[in-house]
Enzyme design. Structure first.
Site, PDB file in Angstrom:
ATOM      1  N   PHE A  61       0.854  -1.190   0.000  1.00 23.60           N
ATOM      2  CA  PHE A  61       0.000   0.000   0.000  1.00 23.60           C
ATOM      3  C   PHE A  61       0.889   1.239   0.000  1.00 23.60           C
ATOM      4  O   PHE A  61       1.680   1.455   0.919  1.00 23.60           O
ATOM      5  CB  PHE A  61      -0.917   0.018   1.224  1.00 23.60           C
ATOM      6  CG  PHE A  61      -1.817   1.225   1.287  1.00 23.60           C
ATOM      7  CD1 PHE A  61      -2.875   1.363   0.401  1.00 23.60           C
ATOM      8  CD2 PHE A  61      -1.606   2.226   2.235  1.00 23.60           C
ATOM      9  CE1 PHE A  61      -3.712   2.484   0.454  1.00 23.60           C
ATOM     10  CE2 PHE A  61      -2.432   3.337   2.297  1.00 23.60           C
ATOM     11  CZ  PHE A  61      -3.486   3.463   1.399  1.00 23.60           C
ATOM     12  N   TYR A  63       1.325   5.415  -0.197  1.00 23.06           N
ATOM     13  CA  TYR A  63       0.598   6.627   0.152  1.00 23.06           C
ATOM     14  C   TYR A  63       1.369   7.903  -0.174  1.00 23.06           C
ATOM     15  O   TYR A  63       0.818   8.992  -0.148  1.00 23.06           O
ATOM     16  CB  TYR A  63       0.256   6.623   1.647  1.00 23.06           C
ATOM     17  CG  TYR A  63       1.456   6.383   2.533  1.00 23.06           C
ATOM     18  CD1 TYR A  63       2.281   7.431   2.922  1.00 23.06           C
ATOM     19  CD2 TYR A  63       1.762   5.105   2.982  1.00 23.06           C
ATOM     20  CE1 TYR A  63       3.387   7.205   3.724  1.00 23.06           C
ATOM     21  CE2 TYR A  63       2.870   4.870   3.782  1.00 23.06           C
ATOM     22  CZ  TYR A  63       3.674   5.918   4.149  1.00 23.06           C
ATOM     23  OH  TYR A  63       4.777   5.698   4.933  1.00 23.06           O
ATOM     24  N   GLY A  64       2.679   7.776  -0.468  1.00 24.43           N
ATOM     25  CA  GLY A  64       3.516   8.940  -0.746  1.00 24.43           C
ATOM     26  C   GLY A  64       4.370   8.726  -1.973  1.00 24.43           C
ATOM     27  O   GLY A  64       3.862   8.451  -3.058  1.00 24.43           O
ATOM     28  N   SER A  65       5.686   8.785  -1.808  1.00 30.82           N
ATOM     29  CA  SER A  65       6.579   8.712  -2.968  1.00 30.82           C
ATOM     30  C   SER A  65       6.546   7.362  -3.670  1.00 30.82           C
ATOM     31  O   SER A  65       6.884   7.275  -4.855  1.00 30.82           O
ATOM     32  CB  SER A  65       8.013   9.047  -2.554  1.00 30.82           C
ATOM     33  OG  SER A  65       8.495   8.109  -1.612  1.00 30.82           O
ATOM     34  N   GLU A 139      13.341   1.951   1.714  1.00 31.65           N
ATOM     35  CA  GLU A 139      12.563   2.525   2.806  1.00 31.65           C
ATOM     36  C   GLU A 139      13.198   2.301   4.178  1.00 31.65           C
ATOM     37  O   GLU A 139      12.863   3.014   5.124  1.00 31.65           O
ATOM     38  CB  GLU A 139      11.143   1.931   2.797  1.00 31.65           C
ATOM     39  CG  GLU A 139      10.346   2.244   1.537  1.00 31.65           C
ATOM     40  CD  GLU A 139      10.120   3.723   1.345  1.00 31.65           C
ATOM     41  OE1 GLU A 139       9.580   4.375   2.264  1.00 31.65           O
ATOM     42  OE2 GLU A 139      10.495   4.250   0.274  1.00 31.65           O
TER      43      GLU A 139
END
Length: 238
Positions: A61, A63-65, A139
């Site tokens: 999932f 949500y940003g980059s 990440e």
């Protein structure tokens, strides 16, 4: 019929004013109290999240980059809604990739409460682990992570999909809360690091969310505030 996208106030013109002095690839030395992650760390993370059972579908999932710059291959993409978490500029302070010592950046993470609409990526089932390692290398280059991976339930159409995502650890020391939108905009309009500016990060995130049919009202207000601040700094008096 092509859907007409909203016109953003923050544009490539604004982003162009904020360029890094130098562009560096790879990770610099980890901050005090952290260490560089090793391949075996990522293998252990995969085992802790998924165990030894086979998985025909593995979803991430975003949500940003990760929406506009996926860290790994995928074979399917769809949108979905995660309840119990919301997208927030709560991961501070970035003094390298999207910020510096004088103008630190503030990154997106998922914080508790509310809901978040984002993108679901399904990984290639025959290359799941190698793609998860690519994702973790990006990440979670340093450990312990301030936004560790966890499994969540995301609603997509008639399905509830179990997906991996990254949520802020409020006890990490990098959790930032209580800032007004104006204060966040002040940060995003100034911070530049070796991989670019926070203005670029915000612009790309909002633009790609809109392309997916996702309108984040908070980010939409922020992009307007950031554009106004950049204009005041670079275009006043023209």
């Amino acid at each position: 019929m092509t859907r007409q996208l909203r016109q953003m106030r923050l544009t490539a013109r604004h982003v162009a004013y904020l360029q890094p002095d130098e562009v560096l690839e790879g990770l610099p030395a980890p901050p005090e109290g952290m260490r560089a992650a090793a391949p075996e760390d990522h293998v252990a993370t995969i085992a802790s999240l998924f165990g030894e059972e086979a998985h025909d579908e593995t979803w991430v999932f975003a949500y940003g980059s990760l929406i506009w710059k996926p860290a790994c291959e995928h074979v399917e993409i769809r949108t979905g809604t995660l309840h119990g978490w919301h997208r927030a500029f709560c991961l501070g302070w970035n003094r390298q990739h999207r910020g510096s010592e004088t103008t630190p950046g503030l990154m997106l993470a998922l914080d508790r409460g509310g809901s978040c609409k984002g993108a679901l990526y399904r990984l290639p089932p025959d290359r799941r682990d190698e793609n998860l390692i690519k994702l973790f290398e990006r990440e979670m280059g340093w450990l312990p992570s301030a936004f560790p991976p966890r499994m969540v339930n995301v609603r997509s159409g008639e399905r509830t999909i179990r997906a991996l995502t990254f949520c802020i650890d409020r006890n990490s020391g990098r959790y930032v809360s209580g800032l007004t939108e104006e204060a966040i905009a002040d940060v995003l309009a100034r911070a530049v690091g070796t991989r670019g500016s926070m203005a670029e990060y915000l612009h790309a995130t909002v633009e790609h969310l809109e392309q997916l049919g996702i309108h984040d009202a908070h980010l939409w207000r922020l992009q307007k505030l950031v554009a106004e601040r950049i204009e005041a700094a670079y275009e006043a008096g023209r």
